[in-house]
Design an enzyme around this catalytic site. Sequence first.
Site, PDB file in Angstrom:
ATOM      1  CG  HIS A 127      -9.354  57.150 -91.284  1.00 24.79           C
ATOM      2  ND1 HIS A 127     -10.565  57.100 -91.942  1.00 24.79           N
ATOM      3  CD2 HIS A 127      -8.692  56.013 -91.657  1.00 24.79           C
ATOM      4  CE1 HIS A 127     -10.631  56.003 -92.674  1.00 24.79           C
ATOM      5  NE2 HIS A 127      -9.519  55.331 -92.510  1.00 24.79           N
ATOM      6  CE  LYS A 148      -6.564  54.301-100.744  1.00 21.61           C
ATOM      7  NZ  LYS A 148      -6.332  53.492 -99.531  1.00 21.61           N
ATOM      8  CG  HIS A 153      -6.159  56.371 -87.141  1.00 19.20           C
ATOM      9  ND1 HIS A 153      -5.370  56.945 -88.105  1.00 19.20           N
ATOM     10  CD2 HIS A 153      -6.710  55.273 -87.729  1.00 19.20           C
ATOM     11  CE1 HIS A 153      -5.441  56.250 -89.223  1.00 19.20           C
ATOM     12  NE2 HIS A 153      -6.256  55.231 -89.017  1.00 19.20           N
ATOM     13  NE  ARG A 170      -3.608  58.333-100.471  1.00 13.47           N
ATOM     14  CZ  ARG A 170      -2.760  57.369-100.786  1.00 13.47           C
ATOM     15  NH1 ARG A 170      -1.816  57.597-101.690  1.00 13.47           N
ATOM     16  NH2 ARG A 170      -2.838  56.186-100.227  1.00 13.47           N
ATOM     17  CG  HIS A 180      -9.026  50.258 -89.248  1.00 11.96           C
ATOM     18  ND1 HIS A 180      -8.385  51.416 -88.837  1.00 11.96           N
ATOM     19  CD2 HIS A 180      -9.423  50.499 -90.533  1.00 11.96           C
ATOM     20  CE1 HIS A 180      -8.373  52.293 -89.813  1.00 11.96           C
ATOM     21  NE2 HIS A 180      -8.997  51.772 -90.863  1.00 11.96           N
ATOM     22  CD  GLU A 222     -11.742  52.444 -94.290  1.00 13.91           C
ATOM     23  OE1 GLU A 222     -11.951  53.359 -95.110  1.00 13.91           O
ATOM     24  OE2 GLU A 222     -10.970  52.561 -93.320  1.00 13.91           O
ATOM     25  NE  ARG A 239      20.415  52.762 -99.066  1.00 12.59           N
ATOM     26  CZ  ARG A 239      21.600  52.183 -98.876  1.00 12.59           C
ATOM     27  NH1 ARG A 239      21.977  51.174 -99.648  1.00 12.59           N
ATOM     28  NH2 ARG A 239      22.407  52.609 -97.931  1.00 12.59           N
ATOM     29  CE  LYS A 282      -2.218  57.738 -96.674  1.00 16.75           C
ATOM     30  NZ  LYS A 282      -3.274  58.260 -95.786  1.00 16.75           N
ATOM     31  CG  ASN A 300      -6.819  60.358 -93.915  1.00 14.91           C
ATOM     32  OD1 ASN A 300      -6.561  59.163 -93.890  1.00 14.91           O
ATOM     33  ND2 ASN A 300      -5.966  61.261 -94.386  1.00 14.91           N
ATOM     34  CD  GLU A 349      -3.141  61.635 -96.370  1.00 15.05           C
ATOM     35  OE1 GLU A 349      -3.576  60.500 -96.626  1.00 15.05           O
ATOM     36  OE2 GLU A 349      -2.838  62.011 -95.231  1.00 15.05           O
TER      37      GLU A 349
END
Length: 379
Positions: free
Chosen positions: A259, A238, A263, A252, A277, A197, A133, A155, A256, A248
């Site tokens: 993206h 960032k 993606h 935030r 990527h 990036e 956990r 993330k 993206n 997000e």
Amino acid sequence: MTAGDEIEPVGAGEIVRVELGARSYDILIGPALTERAGEEIAKRLPESNALVVTDRNVAKHHLEPLAESLSAAGIAFNSTIIEPGEASKGFSTLERVVDAILTGRLERGDVVVAHGGGVIGDLAGFATGITRRGMNLVQLPTSLLAQVDSSVGGKTGINTSHGKNLVGLFLQPQLVVADTSVLDTLPARHFRAGYAEIAKYGLINNPDFFAWLEGHWREVFVGGSSRQRAIAVSCATKAVIVAADERETGQRALLNLGHTFGHALEAATGYSDRLIHGEAIAIGMVMAAEYSSTRGHCPADVPTAIQAHFYNVGLPTSLSQIPGGTPTSEKLMELIAQDKKVTRGRLNFILLRAIGEAFIARDVAADDIATFLAGQPAA
């Protein structure tokens, strides 16, 4: 607070602080930091045992100095080595990493060290967050992309056949150690992909940084102070955004940019070496700028300038440059509909009003995107 306020010079390197209250942490940026990693981890997590998760390529070049650093700091550790590449970022490899944590009898107060690029950081971070956990995570990113983006902000996740990063969670690390020296062993293609990036931060909200990159990108590629500056500014940018919107729910999402298209391109090409990527994100950012221009949000010279810069750097800028054939617009629309940024079936995109002025466009019409995609040049 601005990005520059977050950067603190320390010796030959710099520290960027991610301010998240009790979960705040440092990003250490500079040369030869792998040799100090054990000492820095022990400062923050005394008496912890560790599991190092890395891939075969990184292990060959950098695992030995990290192991020596951990041993010198009195940190007992095991390591698990996986195959490099996006294909490892799935359920089967996740199970292997979780099993390594449990077989090593690590406790909740122990630490998983993600030693690699974005795949390792996302995969190991997710395993850390779900095992017992939640355990402690330290990120030691070894790719440019991971140092400026995926290692920062919490993330984590894995890919599925439905799309990229659709299974995951937020888990902030205890520490990020960005050793700029390790980038000297990075293949040129992967360095270029990471640079996409870096450029993204200029496009989002820092036009002066983008202009600086246009004049200094060659120095960033060579190394030294310009590379370190580019990484530090990216991380600081960032850090400010993450501190203001950790989960997000608002601004935030600007991170993206490119993206949603990118993606979908990665998924359409099977998360393979056909398109890595950063290359997908470079194409995605050009597409986002072009779509912005077609909708009247920005003048036509914005996508032209972005495309020219990426072309000079050696990044792909259009669907026609994807090896092995161009994904159909129908396939891309199917994948875009699965994107995490879709809200109750409505498409959300990050678009541009100018270089350095990104905004969140909510409720974008799917038909508009389909028409835009159908008009993209094919191979």
